[in-house]
Write a protein that holds these residues in place. Structure first.
Motif, mmCIF file in Angstrom:
data_model
loop_
_atom_site.group_PDB
_atom_site.id
_atom_site.type_symbol
_atom_site.label_atom_id
_atom_site.label_comp_id
_atom_site.label_asym_id
_atom_site.label_seq_id
_atom_site.Cartn_x
_atom_site.Cartn_y
_atom_site.Cartn_z
ATOM 1 N N SER A 56 0.811 -1.221 0.000
ATOM 2 C CA SER A 56 0.000 0.000 0.000
ATOM 3 C C SER A 56 0.842 1.269 0.000
ATOM 4 O O SER A 56 0.334 2.341 -0.330
ATOM 5 C CB SER A 56 -0.927 0.003 1.211
ATOM 6 O OG SER A 56 -0.166 0.023 2.419
ATOM 7 N N ARG A 57 2.104 1.152 0.347
ATOM 8 C CA ARG A 57 2.960 2.340 0.410
ATOM 9 C C ARG A 57 4.310 2.055 -0.223
ATOM 10 O O ARG A 57 4.872 0.975 -0.055
ATOM 11 C CB ARG A 57 3.141 2.787 1.854
ATOM 12 C CG ARG A 57 1.867 3.287 2.509
ATOM 13 C CD ARG A 57 2.096 3.661 3.950
ATOM 14 N NE ARG A 57 2.421 2.495 4.755
ATOM 15 C CZ ARG A 57 2.764 2.555 6.037
ATOM 16 N NH1 ARG A 57 2.845 3.728 6.644
ATOM 17 N NH2 ARG A 57 3.034 1.463 6.705
ATOM 18 N N THR A 58 4.788 3.053 -0.945
ATOM 19 C CA THR A 58 6.091 2.953 -1.590
ATOM 20 C C THR A 58 6.880 4.236 -1.383
ATOM 21 O O THR A 58 6.316 5.283 -1.050
ATOM 22 C CB THR A 58 5.937 2.700 -3.108
ATOM 23 O OG1 THR A 58 5.171 3.768 -3.684
ATOM 24 C CG2 THR A 58 5.261 1.370 -3.390
ATOM 25 N N SER A 59 8.179 4.143 -1.599
ATOM 26 C CA SER A 59 9.052 5.301 -1.505
ATOM 27 C C SER A 59 10.099 5.196 -2.598
ATOM 28 O O SER A 59 10.555 4.085 -2.924
ATOM 29 C CB SER A 59 9.725 5.354 -0.123
ATOM 30 O OG SER A 59 10.576 6.479 -0.029
ATOM 31 N N TYR A 60 10.476 6.354 -3.179
ATOM 32 C CA TYR A 60 11.428 6.368 -4.271
ATOM 33 C C TYR A 60 12.475 7.454 -4.064
ATOM 34 O O TYR A 60 12.178 8.517 -3.502
ATOM 35 C CB TYR A 60 10.718 6.650 -5.607
ATOM 36 C CG TYR A 60 9.755 5.589 -6.037
ATOM 37 C CD1 TYR A 60 8.412 5.660 -5.689
ATOM 38 C CD2 TYR A 60 10.184 4.497 -6.794
ATOM 39 C CE1 TYR A 60 7.528 4.672 -6.086
ATOM 40 C CE2 TYR A 60 9.306 3.516 -7.195
ATOM 41 C CZ TYR A 60 7.976 3.611 -6.829
ATOM 42 O OH TYR A 60 7.092 2.629 -7.224
ATOM 43 N N ALA A 61 13.665 7.190 -4.592
ATOM 44 C CA ALA A 61 14.663 8.250 -4.678
ATOM 45 C C ALA A 61 14.192 9.273 -5.705
ATOM 46 O O ALA A 61 13.521 8.916 -6.685
ATOM 47 C CB ALA A 61 16.008 7.665 -5.106
ATOM 48 N N ASP A 62 14.516 10.521 -5.488
ATOM 49 C CA ASP A 62 14.070 11.581 -6.395
ATOM 50 C C ASP A 62 14.530 11.324 -7.828
ATOM 51 O O ASP A 62 13.824 11.658 -8.785
ATOM 52 C CB ASP A 62 14.606 12.934 -5.925
ATOM 53 C CG ASP A 62 13.917 13.435 -4.672
ATOM 54 O OD1 ASP A 62 14.458 14.341 -4.024
ATOM 55 O OD2 ASP A 62 12.826 12.910 -4.341
ATOM 56 N N SER A 63 15.686 10.721 -7.980
ATOM 57 C CA SER A 63 16.263 10.537 -9.317
ATOM 58 C C SER A 63 15.489 9.542 -10.170
ATOM 59 O O SER A 63 15.666 9.513 -11.391
ATOM 60 C CB SER A 63 17.720 10.078 -9.202
ATOM 61 O OG SER A 63 17.802 8.870 -8.461
ATOM 62 N N VAL A 64 14.631 8.738 -9.544
ATOM 63 C CA VAL A 64 13.910 7.715 -10.310
ATOM 64 C C VAL A 64 12.404 7.902 -10.274
ATOM 65 O O VAL A 64 11.674 7.155 -10.940
ATOM 66 C CB VAL A 64 14.264 6.293 -9.822
ATOM 67 C CG1 VAL A 64 15.774 6.087 -9.829
ATOM 68 C CG2 VAL A 64 13.686 6.011 -8.449
ATOM 69 N N LYS A 65 11.922 8.872 -9.522
ATOM 70 C CA LYS A 65 10.475 9.094 -9.434
ATOM 71 C C LYS A 65 9.882 9.349 -10.806
ATOM 72 O O LYS A 65 10.420 10.121 -11.600
ATOM 73 C CB LYS A 65 10.187 10.280 -8.515
ATOM 74 C CG LYS A 65 10.262 9.964 -7.042
ATOM 75 C CD LYS A 65 9.932 11.185 -6.196
ATOM 76 C CE LYS A 65 10.030 10.867 -4.719
ATOM 77 N NZ LYS A 65 9.791 12.067 -3.874
ATOM 78 N N GLY A 66 8.768 8.683 -11.082
ATOM 79 C CA GLY A 66 8.103 8.843 -12.358
ATOM 80 C C GLY A 66 8.649 7.950 -13.452
ATOM 81 O O GLY A 66 8.063 7.851 -14.526
ATOM 82 N N ARG A 67 9.781 7.284 -13.189
ATOM 83 C CA ARG A 67 10.370 6.393 -14.200
ATOM 84 C C ARG A 67 10.421 4.945 -13.720
ATOM 85 O O ARG A 67 10.253 4.022 -14.512
ATOM 86 C CB ARG A 67 11.787 6.846 -14.556
ATOM 87 C CG ARG A 67 11.876 8.244 -15.122
ATOM 88 C CD ARG A 67 13.276 8.549 -15.626
ATOM 89 N NE ARG A 67 14.282 8.477 -14.575
ATOM 90 C CZ ARG A 67 15.361 7.686 -14.624
ATOM 91 N NH1 ARG A 67 15.557 6.895 -15.661
ATOM 92 N NH2 ARG A 67 16.238 7.703 -13.631
ATOM 93 N N PHE A 68 10.659 4.740 -12.447
ATOM 94 C CA PHE A 68 10.762 3.389 -11.879
ATOM 95 C C PHE A 68 9.522 3.099 -11.029
ATOM 96 O O PHE A 68 8.972 3.992 -10.384
ATOM 97 C CB PHE A 68 11.991 3.253 -11.003
ATOM 98 C CG PHE A 68 13.320 3.324 -11.724
ATOM 99 C CD1 PHE A 68 13.401 3.630 -13.078
ATOM 100 C CD2 PHE A 68 14.490 3.081 -11.035
ATOM 101 C CE1 PHE A 68 14.621 3.691 -13.728
ATOM 102 C CE2 PHE A 68 15.722 3.140 -11.663
ATOM 103 C CZ PHE A 68 15.781 3.450 -13.017
ATOM 104 N N ASN A 85 12.226 4.521 -19.319
ATOM 105 C CA ASN A 85 12.958 5.709 -19.747
ATOM 106 C C ASN A 85 14.377 5.730 -19.159
ATOM 107 O O ASN A 85 14.816 6.714 -18.568
ATOM 108 C CB ASN A 85 12.203 6.975 -19.353
ATOM 109 C CG ASN A 85 12.787 8.223 -19.989
ATOM 110 O OD1 ASN A 85 13.488 8.148 -20.998
ATOM 111 N ND2 ASN A 85 12.507 9.372 -19.392
ATOM 112 N N LEU A 86 15.067 4.626 -19.338
ATOM 113 C CA LEU A 86 16.397 4.497 -18.748
ATOM 114 C C LEU A 86 17.386 5.467 -19.381
ATOM 115 O O LEU A 86 17.343 5.730 -20.595
ATOM 116 C CB LEU A 86 16.902 3.063 -18.901
ATOM 117 C CG LEU A 86 16.286 2.076 -17.882
ATOM 118 C CD1 LEU A 86 16.434 0.653 -18.362
ATOM 119 C CD2 LEU A 86 16.937 2.272 -16.532
ATOM 120 N N GLN A 87 18.276 5.973 -18.537
ATOM 121 C CA GLN A 87 19.295 6.926 -18.944
ATOM 122 C C GLN A 87 20.677 6.373 -18.607
ATOM 123 O O GLN A 87 20.803 5.511 -17.732
ATOM 124 C CB GLN A 87 19.082 8.253 -18.220
ATOM 125 C CG GLN A 87 17.711 8.861 -18.438
ATOM 126 C CD GLN A 87 17.455 9.210 -19.895
ATOM 127 O OE1 GLN A 87 18.294 9.827 -20.559
ATOM 128 N NE2 GLN A 87 16.295 8.805 -20.396
#
Length: 123
Positions: A56-68, A85-87
């Motif tokens: 129900s809850r997740t957390s992401y590093a700012d560098s991957v938010k919206g992509r991972f 959208n890998l870089q």
């Protein structure tokens, strides 16, 4: 002891996608928070994402938010990381990890580690 096995790394072009999987053979992880970290050559291992036991809850590093996207299937004792959208800066060894039983998903404190899987993004 929780053994974790990652699969799914590889070589992909900029803008491409990969899906990493991490399973815990013979051991239930349904009440453990799960997460992913990555480590580029010569750099420290950095947090990427984590998920609580109920999904129900997740957390992401700012560098991957919206992509991972992190997800899990407790019936299969597996956690996934969808990489879109890998870089080239995403090139690293990716490690899954499990926290302690009933621990918080954030801040995520890894207790058990997988062996890592390499993701290489070509420009």
């Amino acid at each position: 002891q929780v053994q974790l096995v990652e699969v799914g790394g590889g070589l992909v072009q900029t803008g491409g996608s990969l899906r990493l999987s991490c399973a815990a053979p013979g051991r239930t992880t349904s009440r453990h928070p799960l997460g992913w970290f990555r480590q580029a050559p010569g750099k420290e291992r950095d947090f990427v994402a984590s998920i609580d036991w109920s999904s129900s809850r997740t957390s992401y590093a700012d560098s991957v938010k919206g992509r991972f996207t992190i997800s899990r299937d407790n019936a299969k004792n597996t956690v996934y990381l969808q990489l879109n959208n890998l870089q080239p800066d995403d090139t690293a060894a990716y490690f899954c990890a499990a926290g302690s039983f009933l621990a918080s998903f954030y801040p995520f404190i890894p207790r058990y580690w997988g062996q890592g899987t390499q993701v290489t993004v070509s420009s």
